[in-house]
Design a protein around this motif. Structure first.
Motif, PDB file in Angstrom:
ATOM      1  N   ARG A 152      -4.328   2.037 -10.032  1.00 45.73           N
ATOM      2  CA  ARG A 152      -4.355   3.359  -9.409  1.00 45.73           C
ATOM      3  C   ARG A 152      -4.277   4.464 -10.459  1.00 45.73           C
ATOM      4  O   ARG A 152      -5.025   5.441 -10.399  1.00 45.73           O
ATOM      5  N   VAL A 166      -1.529   3.922  -1.744  1.00 45.34           N
ATOM      6  CA  VAL A 166      -2.940   3.642  -1.488  1.00 45.34           C
ATOM      7  C   VAL A 166      -3.045   3.117  -0.057  1.00 45.34           C
ATOM      8  O   VAL A 166      -2.033   2.937   0.618  1.00 45.34           O
ATOM      9  N   THR A 167      -4.244   2.842   0.382  1.00 42.23           N
ATOM     10  CA  THR A 167      -4.429   2.262   1.710  1.00 42.23           C
ATOM     11  C   THR A 167      -4.583   0.742   1.584  1.00 42.23           C
ATOM     12  O   THR A 167      -4.967   0.237   0.518  1.00 42.23           O
ATOM     13  N   PHE A 170     -10.261  -3.842  -1.340  1.00 44.92           N
ATOM     14  CA  PHE A 170     -11.387  -3.535  -2.230  1.00 44.92           C
ATOM     15  C   PHE A 170     -11.124  -4.083  -3.631  1.00 44.92           C
ATOM     16  O   PHE A 170     -11.995  -4.715  -4.218  1.00 44.92           O
ATOM     17  N   TYR A 171      -9.924  -3.844  -4.166  1.00 47.07           N
ATOM     18  CA  TYR A 171      -9.600  -4.343  -5.507  1.00 47.07           C
ATOM     19  C   TYR A 171      -9.582  -5.867  -5.537  1.00 47.07           C
ATOM     20  O   TYR A 171      -9.929  -6.476  -6.550  1.00 47.07           O
ATOM     21  N   ALA A 200       0.835  -1.204   0.000  1.00 49.41           N
ATOM     22  CA  ALA A 200       0.000   0.000   0.000  1.00 49.41           C
ATOM     23  C   ALA A 200       0.867   1.251   0.000  1.00 49.41           C
ATOM     24  O   ALA A 200       0.615   2.190  -0.764  1.00 49.41           O
ATOM     25  N   ASP A 223      -6.960  -0.906   2.758  1.00 49.50           N
ATOM     26  CA  ASP A 223      -8.376  -1.122   2.435  1.00 49.50           C
ATOM     27  C   ASP A 223      -8.623  -1.027   0.941  1.00 49.50           C
ATOM     28  O   ASP A 223      -9.478  -1.735   0.397  1.00 49.50           O
ATOM     29  N   THR A 224      -7.889  -0.149   0.259  1.00 46.08           N
ATOM     30  CA  THR A 224      -8.020  -0.034  -1.194  1.00 46.08           C
ATOM     31  C   THR A 224      -7.600  -1.334  -1.860  1.00 46.08           C
ATOM     32  O   THR A 224      -8.266  -1.810  -2.784  1.00 46.08           O
ATOM     33  N   ARG A 263      -7.518   4.757 -12.268  1.00 49.05           N
ATOM     34  CA  ARG A 263      -8.522   5.446 -11.447  1.00 49.05           C
ATOM     35  C   ARG A 263      -8.259   6.945 -11.432  1.00 49.05           C
ATOM     36  O   ARG A 263      -9.194   7.741 -11.463  1.00 49.05           O
TER      37      ARG A 263
END
Length: 139
Positions: free
Chosen positions: A52, A13-14, A20-21, A8, A16-17, A55
């Motif tokens: 990323r 990113v986190t 999520f992916y 991360a 959690d990201t 996005r």
């Protein structure tokens, strides 16, 4: 190999990201430590950076999935497929820019219509214009 927190941080990113992916089936973690920690490879990092950046450019998750599919199996796809996805996004951005230009002009018009004095807003031209709604050009 990287743990989720390290991955991360490297991809900005986190954790959690990343999770999520993974739930979106855009990433996977095949390896775990004996303690159950997820381990990721440099190719996972590359994939995460790909997602990323996609996005950041405003691609939908579905478009990124399609681009990832093309990237994973390039021999089964053509550049035309990638270009079509990018051109679709470019058209969306161009439309948004046109809408923002109209919004900018409307806000400028509202701002210029107001004297900006400290008197009460009983007869405020901005409030009156918002109440009337947009001026439609009849051609």
């Amino acid at each position: 190999m990287y743990r989720i927190g390290q991955l991360a941080k490297l991809a900005d990113v986190t954790p959690d990201t990343i999770r999520f992916y993974e739930k979106q089936h855009m990433m996977d973690h095949e390896i775990r430590t004996e303690g159950g920690f997820r381990l990721y490879s440099s190719s996972d990092l590359q994939r995460l950076k790909f997602i990323r950046y996609g996005r950041q450019l405003g691609f939908s998750l579905e478009s990124i999935r399609e681009l990832l599919s093309i990237r994973v199996e390039p021999a089964k796809h053509t550049c035309h497929e990638s270009k079509a996805i990018v051109e679709k996004r470019l058209n969306e951005v161009n439309k948004m820019m046109a809408e923002l230009k109209v919004m900018q002009q409307s806000l400028l018009h509202l701002s210029e219509a107001c004297c900006g004095d400290s008197h009460t807003s009983v007869a405020c031209s901005i409030l009156e214009a918002l109440e009337r709604g947009p001026v439609l050009n009849e051609s």
